[in-house]
Design a protein around this motif. Sequence first.
Motif, short mmCIF file in Angstrom:
data_model
loop_
_atom_site.label_atom_id
_atom_site.label_comp_id
_atom_site.label_asym_id
_atom_site.label_seq_id
_atom_site.Cartn_x
_atom_site.Cartn_y
_atom_site.Cartn_z
N ARG A 51 0.82 -1.21 0.00
CA ARG A 51 0.00 0.00 0.00
C ARG A 51 0.85 1.26 0.00
N VAL A 52 2.05 1.18 0.62
CA VAL A 52 2.95 2.32 0.62
C VAL A 52 3.39 2.66 -0.80
N PHE A 53 3.72 1.64 -1.56
CA PHE A 53 4.12 1.83 -2.95
C PHE A 53 3.01 2.51 -3.75
N ARG A 54 1.78 2.04 -3.60
CA ARG A 54 0.67 2.61 -4.36
C ARG A 54 0.40 4.05 -3.99
N ARG A 55 0.56 4.40 -2.73
CA ARG A 55 0.34 5.79 -2.32
C ARG A 55 1.38 6.72 -2.95
N VAL A 56 2.63 6.27 -2.99
CA VAL A 56 3.66 7.08 -3.61
C VAL A 56 3.43 7.21 -5.11
N LEU A 57 3.10 6.10 -5.76
CA LEU A 57 2.85 6.13 -7.20
C LEU A 57 1.71 7.08 -7.54
N ASN A 58 0.62 6.99 -6.78
CA ASN A 58 -0.52 7.87 -7.05
C ASN A 58 -0.18 9.33 -6.83
N GLU A 59 0.64 9.62 -5.83
CA GLU A 59 1.02 11.01 -5.57
C GLU A 59 1.89 11.56 -6.70
#
Length: 328
Positions: A51-59
């Motif tokens: 989930r950390v990866f996805r939050r960074v990617l989305n940002e």
Amino acid sequence: MKRLTTTFMIAAFSLLCATVLLSNKSQAAELPYLMIMGEDNDQDAIPRDSRVFRRVLNELAEAMNADGFDVYDETAVSLDDYAQGRSRRSDAELIDVARSITRPPIDIVVLFEIYASAERLDYTTKVRTRLSGRLLDVHSGRRMGNFEVSSPRNFRAPVNCNRECILETVGDNARLLARDVADVLVQKLGDEVDYGYDDRDDYDDRDGYGNGSTKDMARRRGNDGCRGRVQDVFLNFQNFTEQEMLDIEDVILAKFSCYVDHRPAGSHGRTHEYVYKTRLHTAKLKRNLVRALEYLGMSGRVRYQGKEFNISKVNKRRSRYYNDGSKW
């Protein structure tokens, strides 16, 4: 009244023509197609299914999209041809995937890694997060810039923070770091895309190849009137003699707008390869190559994929029979 109406229509038509010609002479920058990909081959990096990866990617995607860049989702554009959900992928796999996507053709990839750690103390939990990566031109392999942002020392979590708490804290920190990274990326990409001047009188496309005068090469190399990033385009000429290649180079130097540089990469018989640097739109470059063959009186075909043009000359059969006059 009728004469007044006719005069008004003529004036309106003239204004419309002037507007069209002015818009044609102004060359906007060709925006690159971007794709964001996570590097997680390092076992210490956070995997892409986190989930950390996805939050960074989305940002990252949101920041670049808001600034006007076209960002494409990796899963959406590679769904039909590649296995999905893979983690711990190598750099070679990431670049190969990005380079092989043609709908749309990806120009630049944003490769990033996330590192995180938690140190538990008796009175608190110290959380450290680091975000690093690079910008890469997938066709030429040119590195366009690196970036790295680390969390400040005051990122803390409760002393009894469990795994779920650690993930949320790391995610919040990484999301904040992603905003800083996105600002750096937007600036680097903006410098690439917005480079150049807007001198509308430097290049008149109406001149054509046969009727217009040759522009001054020094000004042409100064890229006046051309905006956008320098692109490395690969030109492969097939079935051309050395003399024909000299003629083609003369046309490129004298007629092609937004020229930056070119150099031969290889020559084998009648096959010649060049690395061509330009700020010109790839669509117009294709038209210029077709028009160059027509201008030189050559028959050929121009094929294009990615950043590679294949120009093939259609040779005609040479006749070795001769007429020696009235001799028997």
